[in-house]
Design an enzyme around this catalytic site. Sequence first.
Site, PDB file in Angstrom:
ATOM      1  CG  HIS A 105      -2.068   0.927   1.165  1.00  0.00           C
ATOM      2  ND1 HIS A 105      -2.116   2.085   1.910  1.00  0.00           N
ATOM      3  CD2 HIS A 105      -3.219   0.902   0.449  1.00  0.00           C
ATOM      4  CE1 HIS A 105      -3.247   2.716   1.674  1.00  0.00           C
ATOM      5  NE2 HIS A 105      -3.930   2.021   0.785  1.00  0.00           N
ATOM      6  CE  LYS A 107      -1.397   5.031  -0.563  1.00  0.00           C
ATOM      7  NZ  LYS A 107      -1.796   3.905  -1.306  1.00  0.00           N
ATOM      8  CG  ASP A 112      18.558  11.859 -10.270  1.00  0.00           C
ATOM      9  OD1 ASP A 112      18.397  10.841 -10.976  1.00  0.00           O
ATOM     10  OD2 ASP A 112      18.444  13.018 -10.708  1.00  0.00           O
ATOM     11  CG  HIS A 320      -6.630   8.761  -0.360  1.00  0.00           C
ATOM     12  ND1 HIS A 320      -5.403   8.452  -0.896  1.00  0.00           N
ATOM     13  CD2 HIS A 320      -7.211   7.571  -0.063  1.00  0.00           C
ATOM     14  CE1 HIS A 320      -5.242   7.141  -0.941  1.00  0.00           C
ATOM     15  NE2 HIS A 320      -6.324   6.579  -0.441  1.00  0.00           N
ATOM     16  CE  LYS A 322      -4.060   6.824   2.618  1.00  0.00           C
ATOM     17  NZ  LYS A 322      -5.473   6.675   2.877  1.00  0.00           N
ATOM     18  CG  ASP A 327       2.561  20.117  21.375  1.00  0.00           C
ATOM     19  OD1 ASP A 327       3.425  20.146  22.266  1.00  0.00           O
ATOM     20  OD2 ASP A 327       1.690  19.220  21.315  1.00  0.00           O
TER      21      ASP A 327
END
Length: 401
Positions: A105, A107, A112, A320, A322, A327
């Site tokens: 899942h 992403k 480079d 979407h 997440k 603080d």
Amino acid sequence: MTLGTNPSTFEAWLELLTTATRSVDIASFYWTLTNKDTHTHEPSAAQGERILAELLRLPRRGVAVRVAVSAPSARAPLDDLKALESSGAAVRAVDLPRLTGGVLHTKFWLVDGVHLYVGSANMDWRSLTQVKELGAAVYNCSCLAKDLGKIFEAYWALGVPEASIPTPWPDNFSTSFNAQTPLELPLNGTAAAVYFSSSPPALCPAGRTQDLAALLGVIDGAEEFVDVAVMSYLPGTEFSRPERFWPAIDDRLRGAVVERGVRLRLLAGCWSHSRADAFPFLRSLAALSDNRTRYRVDVRLFLVPASAAQSRIPFARVNHNKYMVTDKAAYVGTSNWSGDYFERTAGSALVVAQPGGGGRGGGGGAGTFREQLQAVFERDWNSEYSVDIGDTQSWASQRVW
């Protein structure tokens, strides 16, 4: 080095691709960057098609492209992956259903060996124009890129036929950057302590902080407030059978409110695919705060508006995100907040401890990364698309309860 949240996802991705000179590695759930895959004839797919076109040009420019993707399901489109392979890119499908019972899942991008992106956006044209996403791009930081690269290399190693998860992982996958010993460096000119976490536990070589431990650690470190924006919040499992009660995060949030007086605000996504059983838990969390307690808890739902045409686009028009900001720290992840994502599913997160800074973060990019993320949360929390969990009349039309 610099880290930012201000450009659009499309702008950030396009910049990473146009500046690539040697290599691009992408860890991804699935690929559907072309309008052809959803059969909607939607003009806003043009941004995704531009990203795919730029990726297909890279091998001809001498840029090595590697893609680690979750093993495609029967419904997952394969056109993009086939086009990538035809262009000269190397593609490996990671069979996590067999290895851990989950999916890949994650992403993130590596460019480079010095630039990176991590966030909520899938390799999907809808992530660029039809779904509300948030990610972080880090530029000119070989130390962080090399460390995230170790997570990618673990996926890559598991993408060969009949791969098995090493026990233990070889030393070259291990890291010295974690919750106990983060990498200390300046981000946007301000001192920060940074590390990457990973899930599930089986994919955490020596030294790698597990993603759940990282998330709970950020909550535990808060002294004043915890602000959370996540698509799915469920103190249970979603995909494993039988379903189980899984209160790890919920307990820690309630403990912060009750035991330390921390203010909690939670902004959950709400769309037609939201699980009905999530809403009683959200209302329960909000119920901590009433006229007889001093507990400071607010729960709101974020509703992405949709025109008639937009409503016909499948799996679109949702918040979407997440991420979490306190603080003391910022947490930008790739996982929804329910048990399967941390126990069986491959995910990752960027954790930035950065309590100081030069004033409140603003839309123009001022302040620390933590303050910039806080400004994004404040914008969304106070927007017209945010409704109180108790205002059922406003969100019941989503048909999710």
